[in-house]
Enzyme design. Structure first.
Site, PDB file in Angstrom:
ATOM      1  N   HIS A 271      41.279  71.373 -16.631  1.00 34.98           N
ATOM      2  CA  HIS A 271      42.042  71.901 -14.978  1.00 34.98           C
ATOM      3  C   HIS A 271      41.465  72.913 -14.369  1.00 34.98           C
ATOM      4  CE1 HIS A 271      46.421  69.893 -15.324  1.00 34.98           C
ATOM      5  NE2 HIS A 271      44.890  68.847 -16.822  1.00 34.98           N
TER       6      HIS A 271
ATOM      7  N   GLU B  95      42.259  74.813 -12.446  1.00 31.88           N
ATOM      8  CA  GLU B  95      43.181  76.173 -12.735  1.00 31.88           C
ATOM      9  C   GLU B  95      42.954  76.913 -13.869  1.00 31.88           C
ATOM     10  OE1 GLU B  95      44.497  73.275 -11.635  1.00 31.88           O
ATOM     11  OE2 GLU B  95      46.592  73.062 -10.898  1.00 31.88           O
TER      12      GLU B  95
ATOM     13  N   CYS C 243      50.698  71.409 -12.107  1.00 31.27           N
ATOM     14  CA  CYS C 243      51.299  70.885 -13.076  1.00 31.27           C
ATOM     15  C   CYS C 243      51.760  71.967 -14.146  1.00 31.27           C
ATOM     16  CB  CYS C 243      49.766  69.990 -14.247  1.00 31.27           C
ATOM     17  SG  CYS C 243      49.361  70.860 -15.065  1.00 31.27           S
TER      18      CYS C 243
ATOM     19  N   CYS D  69      49.087  74.150 -16.324  1.00 26.51           N
ATOM     20  CA  CYS D  69      48.508  75.149 -15.522  1.00 26.51           C
ATOM     21  C   CYS D  69      50.303  76.007 -14.287  1.00 26.51           C
ATOM     22  CB  CYS D  69      47.841  74.240 -14.188  1.00 26.51           C
ATOM     23  SG  CYS D  69      46.583  73.388 -14.697  1.00 26.51           S
TER      24      CYS D  69
END
Length: 158
Positions: A58, A60, A88, A91
């Site tokens: 991801h 992040e 999410c 993260c």
């Protein structure tokens, strides 16, 4: 929010959007992130789940890892994370663990967002709680995602 902060938020969100475009160019869901400390970008990241074959790819997570390396420590308490899509649960957990002071995101994630949409993990009683600003350049962030998924649907029809 002051005019200075709004301008600053938009400037850094545009950099996150550039990162999201890098993800789209790779065929990844276009999500990008940058981490800023004292008005300077210290790291950036974009989605790489498909490219890296990793659930951890991801934007992040990549940006947090890069910031920890750049700043030589895991505590990012003086940093702001700018990300094109609401984080999410994974993260949001990483944000809490890194002690990021503030999170700024563009598009809401009605299916998996954990800063306001599905749940706000930052309101769950953890000892640290970042400030959150949502909807920065929301239209541009939404458009990136909509265009990406429309192109996938178009390719599936061929």
């Amino acid at each position: 929010m002051s005019i200075w902060q709004k301008d600053d938020d938009e400037r850094f969100m545009r950099l996150a959007i550039e990162e999201a475009r890098k993800a789209a160019d790779l065929g990844e869901v276009p999500v990008g992130a940058v981490i800023v400390k004292d008005g300077e970008v210290v790291s950036a990241g974009h989605n790489t789940r498909e490219t890296e074959k990793s659930a951890l790819g991801h934007a992040e997570i990549t940006a947090i890892q890069n910031a920890c390396r750049a700043l030589n420590g895991w505590r990012l308490q003086d940093c702001v994370l700018y990300v094109t899509l609401e984080p999410c649960s994974m993260c949001a957990g990483a944000i809490l663990n890194a002690r990021i002071r503030r999170v700024v995101f563009g598009a809401d994630d009605e299916k998996a967002g954990c800063c306001k949409s599905v749940i706000n993990l930052f309101d769950c009683g953890f000892p640290f709680r970042p400030a959150v600003t949502s909807g920065v350049l929301q239209e541009e962030c939404n458009r990136l995602l909509a265009d990406f998924f429309a192109s996938l649907r178009g390719n599936a029809d061929r």
